[in-house]
Design a protein around this motif. Structure first.
Motif, short mmCIF file in Angstrom:
data_model
loop_
_atom_site.label_atom_id
_atom_site.label_comp_id
_atom_site.label_asym_id
_atom_site.label_seq_id
_atom_site.Cartn_x
_atom_site.Cartn_y
_atom_site.Cartn_z
N GLU A 69 0.83 -1.21 0.00
CA GLU A 69 0.00 0.00 0.00
C GLU A 69 0.86 1.26 0.00
OE1 GLU A 69 -2.28 -0.54 3.51
OE2 GLU A 69 -3.56 -2.12 2.65
N PHE A 70 1.92 1.25 0.81
CA PHE A 70 2.78 2.43 0.96
C PHE A 70 3.55 2.73 -0.31
CE2 PHE A 70 6.47 4.79 2.67
CZ PHE A 70 5.82 5.69 3.51
N LEU A 71 3.89 1.70 -1.07
CA LEU A 71 4.70 1.88 -2.27
C LEU A 71 3.88 2.18 -3.52
CD1 LEU A 71 7.34 -0.96 -1.74
CD2 LEU A 71 7.54 1.47 -1.18
N GLU A 72 2.56 2.25 -3.36
CA GLU A 72 1.70 2.59 -4.49
C GLU A 72 1.61 4.11 -4.62
OE1 GLU A 72 -2.00 0.66 -3.85
OE2 GLU A 72 -1.24 -1.34 -4.32
N GLN A 73 2.70 4.72 -5.05
CA GLN A 73 2.77 6.17 -5.15
C GLN A 73 3.27 6.56 -6.54
OE1 GLN A 73 3.48 8.34 -1.59
NE2 GLN A 73 4.57 6.62 -0.65
N ASP A 74 2.71 7.64 -7.05
CA ASP A 74 3.03 8.05 -8.41
C ASP A 74 4.51 8.34 -8.60
OD1 ASP A 74 0.37 7.81 -9.07
OD2 ASP A 74 -0.08 9.95 -8.81
N PHE A 75 5.16 8.91 -7.56
CA PHE A 75 6.56 9.31 -7.74
C PHE A 75 7.50 8.10 -7.86
CE2 PHE A 75 5.92 9.76 -3.04
CZ PHE A 75 6.84 8.80 -2.59
N LEU A 76 7.01 6.89 -7.55
CA LEU A 76 7.84 5.70 -7.68
C LEU A 76 7.67 5.00 -9.03
CD1 LEU A 76 7.36 4.10 -4.13
CD2 LEU A 76 9.36 5.33 -5.00
N GLU A 77 6.83 5.55 -9.87
CA GLU A 77 6.57 4.93 -11.17
C GLU A 77 7.87 4.87 -11.99
OE1 GLU A 77 3.69 5.47 -15.10
OE2 GLU A 77 3.38 6.73 -13.31
N GLY A 78 8.15 3.71 -12.53
CA GLY A 78 9.33 3.53 -13.37
C GLY A 78 10.61 3.24 -12.61
N ILE A 79 10.53 3.18 -11.26
CA ILE A 79 11.72 2.93 -10.43
C ILE A 79 11.69 1.50 -9.92
CG2 ILE A 79 12.99 3.61 -8.36
CD1 ILE A 79 11.74 6.37 -8.62
N ASN A 80 12.83 0.86 -9.91
CA ASN A 80 12.94 -0.48 -9.35
C ASN A 80 12.99 -0.38 -7.83
OD1 ASN A 80 13.38 -3.17 -8.87
ND2 ASN A 80 15.50 -3.19 -9.60
N VAL A 81 11.90 -0.76 -7.17
CA VAL A 81 11.80 -0.68 -5.71
C VAL A 81 11.69 -2.08 -5.14
CG1 VAL A 81 10.52 0.24 -3.75
CG2 VAL A 81 10.63 1.55 -5.88
N THR A 82 12.59 -2.41 -4.22
CA THR A 82 12.58 -3.72 -3.57
C THR A 82 12.22 -3.56 -2.10
OG1 THR A 82 14.30 -4.55 -5.05
CG2 THR A 82 13.92 -5.78 -3.02
N PRO A 83 11.05 -4.06 -1.68
CA PRO A 83 10.72 -3.98 -0.25
C PRO A 83 11.45 -5.07 0.53
CG PRO A 83 8.93 -5.00 -1.49
CD PRO A 83 9.96 -4.60 -2.49
N ILE A 84 11.99 -4.68 1.68
CA ILE A 84 12.71 -5.63 2.54
C ILE A 84 12.13 -5.51 3.95
CG2 ILE A 84 14.94 -6.29 3.53
CD1 ILE A 84 16.30 -5.00 1.14
N VAL A 85 11.74 -6.64 4.53
CA VAL A 85 11.23 -6.66 5.89
C VAL A 85 12.21 -7.45 6.75
CG1 VAL A 85 9.36 -7.33 7.43
CG2 VAL A 85 8.85 -6.54 5.11
N LYS A 86 12.74 -6.81 7.81
CA LYS A 86 13.66 -7.46 8.73
C LYS A 86 13.09 -7.40 10.14
CE LYS A 86 17.23 -8.32 5.95
NZ LYS A 86 17.80 -9.66 5.73
N HIS A 87 13.17 -8.51 10.87
CA HIS A 87 12.68 -8.48 12.26
C HIS A 87 13.82 -8.14 13.21
CE1 HIS A 87 13.44 -12.69 11.05
NE2 HIS A 87 13.94 -12.87 12.26
N PHE A 88 14.41 -6.95 12.94
CA PHE A 88 15.43 -6.40 13.83
C PHE A 88 14.76 -5.67 14.99
CE2 PHE A 88 18.40 -5.84 9.96
CZ PHE A 88 18.84 -7.15 10.08
N LYS A 89 15.53 -5.51 16.07
CA LYS A 89 15.04 -4.75 17.21
C LYS A 89 15.70 -3.39 17.32
CE LYS A 89 14.29 -6.45 21.13
NZ LYS A 89 14.59 -7.00 22.46
N VAL A 90 16.85 -3.22 16.65
CA VAL A 90 17.58 -1.97 16.79
C VAL A 90 17.94 -1.41 15.42
CG1 VAL A 90 18.52 -2.44 19.07
CG2 VAL A 90 19.74 -3.24 17.06
N PHE A 91 17.92 -0.09 15.30
CA PHE A 91 18.16 0.55 14.02
C PHE A 91 19.64 0.54 13.62
CE2 PHE A 91 13.87 1.70 14.13
CZ PHE A 91 13.53 2.21 12.89
#
Length: 278
Positions: A69-91
Motif C-alpha cells: 500500500e505504501f509503495l503505491e505512489q506516483d513518484f515511484l513509477e518507473g523505479i525499481n523498488v525492492t521492499p525488505i522486511v527485517k525483524h530487527f530490534k535496533v536501528f
C-alpha cells in the motif's frame, strides 16, 4: 550510485525520504531498497518456539501488506523498488543491510527540532547515522526538488576529518556537485588567527589531496557559533545541501566544541548528508 536504502516506518517523514530517494533514483538510474524494521517485542520473544514462529510470520505478512500500500505512489513509477522486511530490534542493524546489499546511500526522514525540543538527537535517524558506514541523507521536508549542485562541507580541517572529506569529495564528484569547503572562526577559546587557519587548511589539503588545488574552494567566515556560521553561509551562498562529519562512537562529532553537528542537523531546512569518521 546504484542502490539507495530507505528505512520505512510508514510515517509522513519516511514518505518524504522515499520521495527524495525517488528523485535520486530517477536521476542516477538507481534501485531503491525500502527497508522496514519489524521490531519484535520482548513479550513475543518469550513465547514458545511455535507461537513465536506463527506470530512472527503474521507480523511479517502484515508489514508486507503495508509495503504494498505504501509503495503505491506516483513518484515511484518507473523505479525499481525492492521492499525488505527485517525483524530487527535496533536501528543500528540498518548498516548490516547496507553492507549486505552493497548500498551507496541511506535516505532517512527526520522531524528535526520543534520549538525548543530537539527531536532529532536520540531518534532512530540519529541511531542510523551513528552506525552507518555509508553516507546518510537526512530529509525533514517534502522534497519538491532535490539538487546537489552546490554543497557546503563544514569542517575544522583536522586530521580526523580527512576520511569524511575524501568520501564527500568522491560522492559529490559523482553527483556533479560544486563543493564549498567551509571553516567557521568563532570567538573565545576556539578563535584562530587568519595565519593559523590558512596553515591548518593548507596542511589538511596537502595530506588529503596531495596538493593545494582545492584551496580556492575554501571559504572562511566568522560568527558567534559554528552552527550559525554554517547555516548563514549555506543561506547566502544558495547551497542545496550541507555535508558534515559524524563520529561512530558518539553520534555526531563535535568538530570544534559542543553539539555542533547535532544543532546543524536539527535546525537546517536544507538536506544534511553525514559522512562517518573512521
Amino acid at each position: 550510485m546504484k542502490k539507495i536504502i530507505v528505512p520505512v516506518d510508514f510515517s509522513e517523514h519516511s514518505n518524504y525520504a522515499l520521495e527524495a530517494a525517488s528523485i535520486l533514483a530517477k536521476k542516477y538510474n538507481a534501485e531503491i531498497l525500502a527497508l522496514h524494521m519489524l521490531e519484535i517485542s520482548e513479550t513475543i520473544l518469550t513465547k514458545g518456539e511455535t507461537a513465536l514462529q506463527d506470530e512472527t510470520v503474521f507480523f511479517i505478512k502484515l508489514a508486507e501488506k503495508k509495503f504494498n500500500e505504501f509503495l503505491e505512489q506516483d513518484f515511484l513509477e518507473g523505479i525499481n523498488v525492492t521492499p525488505i522486511v527485517k525483524h530487527f530490534k535496533v536501528f543500528s542493524e540498518v548498516n548490516d543491510v547496507a553492507k549486505e546489499q552493497n548500498a551507496d546511500m541511506i535516505v532517512m526522514g527526520s522531524h528535526g527540532s520543534s520549538g525548543l525540543k530537539e527531536i532529532f538527537v536520540g531518534s532512530n535517524t540519529e541511531k542510523v547515522v551513528r552506525h552507518a558506514d555509508i553516507p546518510v541523507l537526512v530529509i525533514k521536508n517534502k522534497p519538491t526538488t532535490l539538487s546537489f549542485d552546490n554543497v557546503v562541507f563544514a569542517s575544522d580541517f583536522t586530521e580526523k576529518s580527512v576520511t569524511p572529506y575524501l568520501n564527500a569529495t568522491k560522492l559529490f564528484k559523482t553527483l556533479g556537485s560544486k563543493l564549498h569547503l567551509l571553516y567557521v572562526n568563532t570567538p573565545g577559546d576556539n578563535f584562530n588567527s587568519s595565519q593559523e587557519i590558512e596553515q591548518t587548511v593548507a596542511d589538511f589539503l596537502t595530506k588529503a589531496d596531495g596538493d593545494l588545488s582545492q584551496l580556492d574552494n575554501v571559504k572562511y567566515v566568522a560568527d558567534y557559533t559554528v552552527e550559525k556560521g554554517v547555516l548563514n553561509f549555506a543561506n547566502v551562498s544558495g547551497a542545496d545541501a550541507i555535508a558534515i562529519a559524524t563520529h561512530g562512537r558518539t553520534g555526531f562529532t563535535h568538530f570544534l566544541s559542543g553539539s555542533i553537528s547535532e544543532d546543524i542537523a536539527n535546525h537546517s531546512s536544507l538536506p544534511v548528508i553525514t559522512f562517518k569518521i573512521k
